[in-house]
Each structure stands twice: as structure tokens, then as C-alpha cells.
Design an enzyme around this catalytic site. Structure first.
Site, PDB file in Angstrom:
ATOM      1  N   ARG A   5       8.856   4.805   1.600  1.00  0.00           N
ATOM      2  CA  ARG A   5       9.671   5.297   2.719  1.00  0.00           C
ATOM      3  C   ARG A   5      10.207   6.716   2.473  1.00  0.00           C
ATOM      4  O   ARG A   5      10.649   7.359   3.419  1.00  0.00           O
ATOM      5  CB  ARG A   5      10.796   4.304   3.037  1.00  0.00           C
ATOM      6  CG  ARG A   5      10.243   3.011   3.630  1.00  0.00           C
ATOM      7  CD  ARG A   5      11.291   2.095   4.222  1.00  0.00           C
ATOM      8  NE  ARG A   5      10.678   1.065   5.037  1.00  0.00           N
ATOM      9  CZ  ARG A   5      10.471  -0.198   4.646  1.00  0.00           C
ATOM     10  NH1 ARG A   5      10.821  -0.596   3.435  1.00  0.00           N
ATOM     11  NH2 ARG A   5       9.891  -1.067   5.459  1.00  0.00           N
ATOM     12  N   GLY A  30       0.810  -1.212   0.000  1.00  0.00           N
ATOM     13  CA  GLY A  30       0.000   0.000   0.000  1.00  0.00           C
ATOM     14  C   GLY A  30       0.844   1.264   0.000  1.00  0.00           C
ATOM     15  O   GLY A  30       2.026   1.228  -0.313  1.00  0.00           O
ATOM     16  N   GLN A  62       7.711  -9.632   7.721  1.00  0.00           N
ATOM     17  CA  GLN A  62       8.939  -9.198   7.066  1.00  0.00           C
ATOM     18  C   GLN A  62       9.575  -7.976   7.727  1.00  0.00           C
ATOM     19  O   GLN A  62      10.534  -7.428   7.205  1.00  0.00           O
ATOM     20  CB  GLN A  62       8.699  -8.949   5.568  1.00  0.00           C
ATOM     21  CG  GLN A  62       7.831  -7.745   5.237  1.00  0.00           C
ATOM     22  CD  GLN A  62       7.489  -7.704   3.759  1.00  0.00           C
ATOM     23  OE1 GLN A  62       6.677  -8.476   3.269  1.00  0.00           O
ATOM     24  NE2 GLN A  62       8.103  -6.803   3.021  1.00  0.00           N
ATOM     25  N   GLU A 102      11.723  -3.776  -9.774  1.00  0.00           N
ATOM     26  CA  GLU A 102      13.161  -4.052  -9.758  1.00  0.00           C
ATOM     27  C   GLU A 102      13.882  -3.206  -8.707  1.00  0.00           C
ATOM     28  O   GLU A 102      15.050  -3.415  -8.441  1.00  0.00           O
ATOM     29  CB  GLU A 102      13.761  -3.791 -11.150  1.00  0.00           C
ATOM     30  CG  GLU A 102      13.355  -4.857 -12.147  1.00  0.00           C
ATOM     31  CD  GLU A 102      13.737  -4.543 -13.581  1.00  0.00           C
ATOM     32  OE1 GLU A 102      14.274  -3.450 -13.844  1.00  0.00           O
ATOM     33  OE2 GLU A 102      13.465  -5.394 -14.446  1.00  0.00           O
ATOM     34  N   LYS A 103      13.190  -2.238  -8.128  1.00  0.00           N
ATOM     35  CA  LYS A 103      13.828  -1.430  -7.086  1.00  0.00           C
ATOM     36  C   LYS A 103      14.271  -2.328  -5.934  1.00  0.00           C
ATOM     37  O   LYS A 103      15.322  -2.146  -5.350  1.00  0.00           O
ATOM     38  CB  LYS A 103      12.872  -0.357  -6.567  1.00  0.00           C
ATOM     39  CG  LYS A 103      13.605   0.737  -5.829  1.00  0.00           C
ATOM     40  CD  LYS A 103      12.767   1.418  -4.811  1.00  0.00           C
ATOM     41  CE  LYS A 103      13.289   1.070  -3.459  1.00  0.00           C
ATOM     42  NZ  LYS A 103      12.327   1.137  -2.403  1.00  0.00           N
ATOM     43  N   HIS A 133       4.219   1.865  -8.034  1.00  0.00           N
ATOM     44  CA  HIS A 133       3.224   0.783  -7.925  1.00  0.00           C
ATOM     45  C   HIS A 133       2.265   0.813  -9.121  1.00  0.00           C
ATOM     46  O   HIS A 133       1.876  -0.238  -9.636  1.00  0.00           O
ATOM     47  CB  HIS A 133       2.384   0.937  -6.650  1.00  0.00           C
ATOM     48  CG  HIS A 133       3.154   0.817  -5.374  1.00  0.00           C
ATOM     49  ND1 HIS A 133       3.397   1.879  -4.558  1.00  0.00           N
ATOM     50  CD2 HIS A 133       3.730  -0.260  -4.776  1.00  0.00           C
ATOM     51  CE1 HIS A 133       4.086   1.478  -3.498  1.00  0.00           C
ATOM     52  NE2 HIS A 133       4.305   0.197  -3.603  1.00  0.00           N
TER      53      HIS A 133
HETATM   54  O1  PAF Z   1       7.682  -5.159  -2.056  1.00  0.00           O
HETATM   55  C1  PAF Z   1       6.757  -5.175  -1.212  1.00  0.00           C
HETATM   56  O2  PAF Z   1       5.958  -4.236  -1.117  1.00  0.00           O
HETATM   57  C2  PAF Z   1       6.608  -6.365  -0.288  1.00  0.00           C
HETATM   58  O3  PAF Z   1       7.837  -6.846   0.113  1.00  0.00           O
HETATM   59  C3  PAF Z   1       5.728  -7.493  -0.872  1.00  0.00           C
HETATM   60  C4  PAF Z   1       6.350  -8.101  -2.127  1.00  0.00           C
HETATM   61  C5  PAF Z   1       4.352  -6.949  -1.188  1.00  0.00           C
HETATM   62  C6  PAF Z   1       5.581  -8.631   0.150  1.00  0.00           C
HETATM   63  O4  PAF Z   1       4.995  -8.170   1.332  1.00  0.00           O
END
Ligand code: PAF
Length: 282
Positions: free
Chosen positions: A189, A31, A61, A150-151, A37
Site C-alpha cells: 500500500r 502479490g 477480506q 509480523e507487520k 515478502h
Molecule cells: O497478508 C496478506 O497478504 C493476506 O492477508 C493473506 C495472508 C495472504 C491472506 O489473503
């Protein structure tokens, strides 16, 4: 565009499309969507009939002390952007929906070798969290194709290897990094940066392009190039995490005969950790 919050609703919607013979594309995100995106959604639209974007800030993560709680959650704005981009389904599950027993009791996917080093070294457990949630999203959506930026170069390598090793029948597509006019890679970020930090932030990409130019003109002195870039970043006010020149396929340290090299960089500006990369063919 429909927004779905449960796996049951998602499966029902997807099976409707499948029965019509539609090809499904998945764009996994956390998001706080930006143009990077939206470029992934557009890429998915080229490769599939129906685009499913997921928004899930994946607790698995994030390490202790990282920005899980602070991570921007902007569902309303994200919905409008996805709608405008022609996205078909938005899947935005809760943490309880994805991890009914809690992330700590979750079966995990570990991808050896490519997960090691770079962000894997600085963020222990991060790529297990990514590979696990991406595997789950793949199984929930069962798309034909999935698109990643690819970032996050190492992340893309991890997902490609995971998909190959586990015989995942999904085509993985990488999409080029989208940058601001001054070179800074678009990232959720970037929103953490103060105005002063924002003006310094393009130095990461500048260092990458300096190394890239030296590599393209034949330099093999990888260590000196890495050290210079780290020093440049430190002089600008960053706390460099790593600058590594690697073989683009293996992500292992570059060797003089390698045809394709990638420079991977991560550096803190204040408390914000920025990452970027640049690939050079020789
Ligand atoms: O790149 C991201 O935003 C996240 O690491 C992903 C691939 C959606 C997995 O949570």
C-alpha cells in the site's frame, strides 16, 4: 519455477514433492511483492525443502469501499522476484477457482476474541475473510510450515489461534517487519502514497518508537501515551484510526504487570491506510 493456476495442478505438483519426502513451506501473499515478502520466502526456504508462494487478492477480506479493485496486480514482476529468490512453485488462482460459488456463499472461519478490536473493529469481516482463505490455502497446499509477516500483527495472532483451535498440523512462523531506511514498514500500500505523503509516512513508526521508549523505561500511563501518539499523527497530517497498547498474547488492553506489550497503530494518509506495530519486553 512453475506458475500454477488451478488446485488440481497444484495438488499434482505437491504430491510429487511429497512422494520424494520433501518438506513443504507455504508463503501466502496478495502479490505486488516487495522485500518484506522476499524475506518470508527466505524464511520458508530455511524451514522447508520446497517453497510454495501463493498470490491471490482475496475479495473476501476487502470491505465495501476498500481497495479491492485498485489493489496492484503485478504477476510478471512478482514471478521474476520469486524466481530470483529461489521459490519453487507459484500458485496464482483466479477468484472463480477459489470461490466457485462466489465469496458470499463460502463457508467461513470466524476466530473470536483476537479478531475483535483494532483492525477487526475498523474493517468488519476482514479477519473472517483472512482466516477463511488461509484455511483454504492450508487445505489446498497442506504445507508443513507457513510463514506470515509480523507487520500484520493481529492477522498473525488470528492465524495462530485459528491453527491452534482447529488442530491444524502446520507450524506457523512469524517473520520480522522489513523497513525502509527511514523506518516506514514495507507494504504494497506504500505505492499508493504521493511523494508528499511518502515523506510524512515514517511518522507512524516514529510514534511507535516514542511509545516504545516510554514503555521500556517503565511508564504505565498507557492512555496518555496513546493519546499523545494520536495527536502527533494528526499534527503530521494523518487521520489516526487507532493507536492501542496491548498485551502481545491476548491483544487486550495492556495492564501494568504485563511483561510483553505491543503497540498497534493504523492511520490514514489521504486515502491510504497504513498499519504498523512495535513489541516491547519489560
Ligand atoms: O497478508 C496478506 O497478504 C493476506 O492477508 C493473506 C495472508 C495472504 C491472506 O489473503
Amino acid at each position: 519455477m512453475r506458475t500454477l493456476h488451478t488446485i488440481q495442478e497444484l495438488r499434482a505438483a505437491i504430491s510429487g514433492f511429497r512422494n520424494q519426502g520433501k518438506r513443504i513451506g507455504l508463503v501466502p501473499t496478495m502479490g505486488n511483492l516487495h522485500e518484506g515478502h522476499i524475506a518470508l520466502v527466505e524464511k520458508a526456504r530455511e524451514a522447508a525443502d520446497i517453497v510454495v508462494t501463493s498470490i491471490f487478492v482475496n475479495p473476501m477480506q476487502f470491505g465495501a469501499g476498500e481497495d479491492l479493485d485498485a489493489y496492484p496486480r503485478t504477476l510478471k514482476e512478482d514471478q521474476s522476484k520469486l524466481q530470483a529468490a529461489g521459490n519453487d512453485l507459484l500458485f496464482a488462482p483466479t477468484a472463480l477457482e477459489v470461490y466457485p460459488n462466489g465469496p458470499g456463499r463460502q463457508t467461513q472461519v470466524l476466530v473470536p476474541v483476537v479478531s475483535e478490536g483494532h483492525c477487526g473493529a475498523s474493517r468488519p469481516g476482514h479477519f473472517e475473510g483472512v482466516a477463511t482463505v488461509v484455511t483454504m490455502l492450508f487445505n489446498m497446499v497442506q504445507p508443513d510450515v507457513a510463514v506470515f509477516g509480523e507487520k500484520d500483527f493481529q492477522q498473525l495472532a488470528v492465524i495462530r489461534k485459528m491453527s491452534r483451535d482447529l488442530f491444524v498440523p502446520i507450524e506457523i512462523i512469524g517473520a520480522p517487519t522489513i523497513r525502509e531506511a527511514d523506518g516506514l514498514a514495507k507494504s504494497s500500500r506504500n505505492g499508493y502514497l504521493s511523494a508528499a505523503e511518502r515523506s510524512l509516512a515514517p511518522a507512524v513508526y516514529r510514534s511507535l518508537t516514542h511509545i516504545g521508549a516510554a514503555l521500556a523505561s517503565g511508564s504505565d500511563d498507557f492512555k496518555a501515551l496513546e493519546d499523545t501518539a494520536r495527536a502527533e499523527l494528526a499534527d503530521t497530517g494523518f487521520r489516526p484510526d487507532y493507536v492501542n497498547i496491548v498485551n502481545s498474547e491476548t491483544l487486550k488492553p495492556a495492564a501494568p504487570g504485563d511483561r510483553q506489550l505491543t503497540i498497534l497503530a493504523a492511520a490514514f494518509l489521504g486515502t491510504t491506510r497504513l498499519i504498523d506495530n512495535l513489541t516491547v519486553n519489560r
